[in-house]
Design a protein around this motif. Structure first.
Motif, PDB file in Angstrom:
ATOM      1  N   ARG A  72       0.714  -1.202  -0.016  1.00  0.00           N
ATOM      2  CA  ARG A  72      -0.151   0.055  -0.063  1.00  0.00           C
ATOM      3  C   ARG A  72       0.762   1.252   0.074  1.00  0.00           C
ATOM      4  NH1 ARG A  72      -5.511  -0.142  -1.273  1.00  0.00           N
ATOM      5  NH2 ARG A  72      -6.296  -2.168  -0.900  1.00  0.00           N
ATOM      6  N   SER A  76       0.693   4.181  -2.901  1.00  0.00           N
ATOM      7  CA  SER A  76       0.396   5.303  -2.654  1.00  0.00           C
ATOM      8  C   SER A  76       1.244   6.437  -2.887  1.00  0.00           C
ATOM      9  CB  SER A  76       0.031   5.400  -0.800  1.00  0.00           C
ATOM     10  OG  SER A  76      -1.135   4.558  -0.761  1.00  0.00           O
ATOM     11  N   HIS A 118      -4.973   8.319   0.394  1.00  0.00           N
ATOM     12  CA  HIS A 118      -6.224   7.909  -0.021  1.00  0.00           C
ATOM     13  C   HIS A 118      -6.390   6.693   0.442  1.00  0.00           C
ATOM     14  CE1 HIS A 118      -3.897   5.811  -3.170  1.00  0.00           C
ATOM     15  NE2 HIS A 118      -4.923   5.082  -3.533  1.00  0.00           N
ATOM     16  N   ASP A 119      -5.471   5.763   0.779  1.00  0.00           N
ATOM     17  CA  ASP A 119      -5.598   4.465   1.204  1.00  0.00           C
ATOM     18  C   ASP A 119      -5.243   4.129   2.589  1.00  0.00           C
ATOM     19  OD1 ASP A 119      -6.694   3.019  -0.945  1.00  0.00           O
ATOM     20  OD2 ASP A 119      -4.817   2.358  -1.625  1.00  0.00           O
ATOM     21  N   ASP A 249      -5.217   6.707  -9.284  1.00  0.00           N
ATOM     22  CA  ASP A 249      -5.259   5.475  -8.438  1.00  0.00           C
ATOM     23  C   ASP A 249      -5.784   4.244  -9.338  1.00  0.00           C
ATOM     24  OD1 ASP A 249      -5.603   3.544  -6.236  1.00  0.00           O
ATOM     25  OD2 ASP A 249      -7.628   4.142  -5.777  1.00  0.00           O
TER      26      ASP A 249
END
Length: 479
Positions: A72, A76, A118-119, A249
């Motif tokens: 992640r 990101s 965002h994650d 994304d």
């Protein structure tokens, strides 16, 4: 761009902060401050603990031992880089927000900030972790949610439809730097653009791109009213720059997941090209990208490369060509669609509305067939489901097994409950126990549970699950 749009941009890029005393429009009181307020948002996110945790959170392949497969965190950073690049192109080459000199710095900085953030709210084990959390609440719905009359239908849906996007907003505004109710105290502009789905859990409308999921919990509904007012957006209206972050994304995970699948040996470069050509044989963008990548692949074959090296370098070339084509496509359609976005009339994903749509669709189909449903991924996802459900059983026992049901801070009723409760992060417990928390007790209990689970890394979740079993806790939920 028109003067009318510049007026919109002035509100959309509002650098004001929510915490009283942050200074006029969120600007530092020091004249020597070299960064704009929005640039400081990026730094606040970058140095936060949740960003570091993403290094051990799944992108596609859970608990992968290869250090070259994306996590992640790497995903990101890649999204942030792509989004910032689009922002630079928009302000320097297309005249976006030309009436605002500060936009030359703030638009790229804002896009980098929301790309990086965002994650952050995603739980361990990727999107399967979100499904596992929602499934636990569904399995235990009667006892945990339906038995409590103080919970509104929307409050229940927050958990039955648990959403990592909503957790991201909560994480940055409530669960960091817990000495007030402002979290990292990001600007109105960054908070507004961060919310991919400007809808509550009881406002989901799958026919609308912006409302197909929910982007905030009931506990943050008043915050969203404040953010919309601060940026001149109507309630439920998406910030225009959010479309760019969403597109970056999509581009990042679609192109780069394909690269990771080849790196893991699930398919080859040639398999990928053949799939794309079969999926979209007449699309000019797919044809151009594949032909360009194949031409360089043929040149590489003349070198003395091993099959793995050939696959590796050929997929790197493909990645460059595919990302370049898709980024160019979304920049074009954003400029064309900005007036409709300003009026709240735009309801398509940016890539789907562009000439790059068929390439992205073909990549997603390839990844679904050859990567996301591969037995190695499914097997570890099953492990993740077992771990998350076991941890939720343990934490729920510890959260609710206390001497005074009306006092969240009262001592736990058993030594085991006390031990497990102390394993919950202190800042999460402080928010849960705060007398100023306005939510019903049962909602706070469920939210403490999801706060803790969402904050875990993959490896920590597995090790804590084993620890709880060793001290005598037996999970009860059966998926």
């Amino acid at each position: 761009m028109s003067q009318d749009l510049d007026t919109h941009w002035r509100r959309w890029l509002n650098p004001g902060r929510r915490r009283p005393g942050s200074g006029p429009a969120g600007v530092s009181s020091s004249p020597a401050q070299p960064r704009t307020a929005i640039e400081r948002d990026y730094d606040r996110v970058l140095f936060s603990t949740p960003v570091r945790r993403m290094a051990d959170k799944t992108q596609v392949f859970p608990l992968d031992r290869s250090d070259s497969v994306r996590t992640r965190l790497t995903h990101s950073h890649e999204v942030a880089n792509l989004a910032r690049s689009v922002g630079i192109d928009l302000v320097f080459h297309h005249g976006v927000a030309a009436g605002l000199p500060e936009a030359l710095r703030d638009v790229p900085a804002l896009l980098a900030t929301i790309g990086l953030a965002h994650d952050l709210g995603n739980p361990p084990f990727g999107h399967q972790g979100e499904d596992a959390i929602a499934r636990w609440f569904e399995i235990n719905r009667r006892e945990v949610l339906d038995a409590e009359p103080a919970l509104s239908p929307a409050m229940k849906q927050d958990f039955l439809r648990f959403e990592g996007n909503a957790q991201t907003l909560r994480l940055l505004t409530k669960l960091q730097l817990i000495n007030d109710d402002y979290g990292l105290n990001l600007t109105f502009a960054s908070l507004a653009a961060l919310v991919k789905y400007p809808a509550a859990s009881d406002e989901i409308d799958r026919s609308r791109v912006t409302h197909k999921k929910h982007g905030y919990f009931q506990s943050e509904s008043a915050l969203m009213d404040e953010v919309w007012a601060g940026t001149g957006l109507s309630a439920g209206q998406r910030h225009p720059l959010t479309w760019i972050m969403e597109a970056c994304d999509d581009i990042a995970y679609s192109v780069l997941d394909a690269e990771d699948a080849v790196k893991k040996g699930l398919l080859s470069f040639s398999d990928t090209i053949a799939f794309l050509r079969h999926e979209a044989p007449d699309d000019p963008v797919v044809t151009a990208v594949c032909e360009s990548a194949m031409a360089e692949h043929r040149a590489y074959r003349r070198e003395r490369l091993s099959p793995d090296e050939l696959n590796d370098i050929s997929m790197q070339t493909f990645r460059i060509r595919a990302i370049g084509a898709l980024m160019e496509a979304i920049g074009e359609v954003f400029i064309q669609s900005l007036p409709a976005m300003a009026d709240g009339r735009f309801e398509r994903e940016l890539v789907a509305a562009s000439r790059g749509g068929p390439l992205l669709d073909a990549l997603k189909a390839c990844n679904w067939q050859h990567a996301y449903r591969h037995k190695s991924v499914l097997r570890v996802e099953l492990t993740g489901l077992t771990v998350i459900h076991g941890l939720m059983d343990a934490f729920w026992y510890a959260i609710t097994k206390r001497t005074d049901p009306a006092d969240p801070a009262s001592p736990r009723a058993t030594p085991l409950a006390g031990y497990i409760y102390q394993r919950i992060s202190e800042n999460y417990r402080r928010v849960f126990e705060s007398p100023g928390n306005p939510m019903p007790i049962r909602y706070r209990e469920a939210q403490l549970l999801t706060d803790m689970i969402s904050g875990m890394t993959d490896s920590f979740a597995v090790s804590l699950f084993e620890e709880f079993r060793e001290v005598g806790f037996a999970p009860t939920t059966r998926a």
